[in-house]
Scaffold this active site. Structure first.
Site, PDB file in Angstrom:
ATOM      1  N   ARG A   1      35.025  15.492  22.977  1.00  0.00           N
ATOM      2  CA  ARG A   1      34.532  16.815  22.593  1.00  0.00           C
ATOM      3  C   ARG A   1      35.179  17.169  21.259  1.00  0.00           C
ATOM      4  NH1 ARG A   1      35.418  22.881  25.027  1.00  0.00           N
ATOM      5  NH2 ARG A   1      33.873  23.826  23.633  1.00  0.00           N
ATOM      6  N   HIS A   2      34.384  17.681  20.345  1.00  0.00           N
ATOM      7  CA  HIS A   2      34.894  18.076  19.027  1.00  0.00           C
ATOM      8  C   HIS A   2      36.082  19.026  19.174  1.00  0.00           C
ATOM      9  CE1 HIS A   2      33.265  22.142  19.333  1.00  0.00           C
ATOM     10  NE2 HIS A   2      32.175  21.583  19.858  1.00  0.00           N
TER      11      HIS A   2
ATOM     12  N   ASN B   1      34.414  28.827  18.984  1.00  0.00           N
ATOM     13  CA  ASN B   1      34.907  28.522  20.334  1.00  0.00           C
ATOM     14  C   ASN B   1      35.939  29.563  20.747  1.00  0.00           C
ATOM     15  OD1 ASN B   1      34.990  24.992  19.638  1.00  0.00           O
ATOM     16  ND2 ASN B   1      33.456  26.059  20.827  1.00  0.00           N
TER      17      ASN B   1
ATOM     18  N   ARG C   1      30.904  20.162  13.002  1.00  0.00           N
ATOM     19  CA  ARG C   1      32.145  20.046  13.776  1.00  0.00           C
ATOM     20  C   ARG C   1      32.321  18.662  14.388  1.00  0.00           C
ATOM     21  NH1 ARG C   1      28.680  23.818  16.099  1.00  0.00           N
ATOM     22  NH2 ARG C   1      28.064  23.514  18.272  1.00  0.00           N
TER      23      ARG C   1
ATOM     24  N   GLU D   1      24.446  20.008  20.681  1.00  0.00           N
ATOM     25  CA  GLU D   1      24.617  21.081  21.661  1.00  0.00           C
ATOM     26  C   GLU D   1      23.279  21.763  21.926  1.00  0.00           C
ATOM     27  OE1 GLU D   1      25.861  22.231  24.337  1.00  0.00           O
ATOM     28  OE2 GLU D   1      27.858  22.705  23.586  1.00  0.00           O
TER      29      GLU D   1
ATOM     30  N   HIS E   1      29.521  17.567  22.243  1.00  0.00           N
ATOM     31  CA  HIS E   1      29.807  18.953  22.609  1.00  0.00           C
ATOM     32  C   HIS E   1      29.991  19.095  24.118  1.00  0.00           C
ATOM     33  CE1 HIS E   1      28.335  19.802  18.542  1.00  0.00           C
ATOM     34  NE2 HIS E   1      27.438  18.880  18.819  1.00  0.00           N
TER      35      HIS E   1
END
Length: 187
Positions: free
Chosen positions: A7-8, A14, A56, A76, A142
């Protein structure tokens, strides 16, 4: 074979708790998370790298020193009219849509966006393609995509909200003789 998901790293969005597939970059904390993950990645064997084509995830790949194939199927979910808003803002600005979405979170297609089933279908399609190549793969993506991948192990999208993935974490799904299983989550 293993499919390793990263996951980034964290973004400012976020941290604010907003929904979205819009382009944003990593925060300083996100950069640090990925540099920490880089140590784990060095000990993993994989033949292919796949990257969501958003800033990202591309920045995450760059920090990891990896190049790979961009694939929109691992982007995403498109939150349509909910993009860039917190849940409280969504409830305030779109009360009817929020009601419908929370009562049919799998099939409700957010106006100008996607449904969870849309995301699950494209994620499953991507995973079936990876499995057909039968080579370990690293996927930079994501939380929504990784949650769908974990649901794919069970062939059931209803488990989507039973997983929480940390920014910068590694999650691995293994496939052996057609049998899918979760090897680790949030490593």
């Amino acid at each position: 074979m293993d499919i390793i998901f990263i996951r980034h790293g964290e973004t400012k969005e976020n941290k604010r708790g907003v929904y979205g597939s819009f382009d944003t970059t990593l925060s300083q904390i996100g950069i640090e998370q990925i540099l920490k993950a880089k140590e784990l990645v060095q000990d993993i064997s994989f033949e292919r790298v796949y990257i969501s084509p958003l800033k990202r995830t591309m920045e995450t790949a760059e920090l990891l020193g990896l190049k790979g194939d961009f694939d929109r199927r691992i982007q995403e979910i498109n939150f349509g009219i909910f993009e860039g808003k917190t849940y409280e803002e969504i409830k305030r600005d779109y009360p009817e849509e929020t009601y419908t979405w929370t009562n049919d979170y799998i099939y409700y297609r957010i106006p100008n966006g996607e449904s969870l089933m849309d995301l699950y279908s494209r994620t499953a399609n991507f995973l079936e393609d990876i499995v057909s190549k039968d080579k370990n793969a690293l996927v930079i993506t994501h939380e929504g995509v990784i949650r769908c991948a974990l649901c794919w192990v069970f062939d059931n999208v209803e488990y989507f909200y039973r997983f929480k993935l940390d920014n910068g974490s590694l999650t691995t799904i293994s496939i052996w003789e057609g049998y899918k299983y979760i090897k680790n989550v949030n490593k």
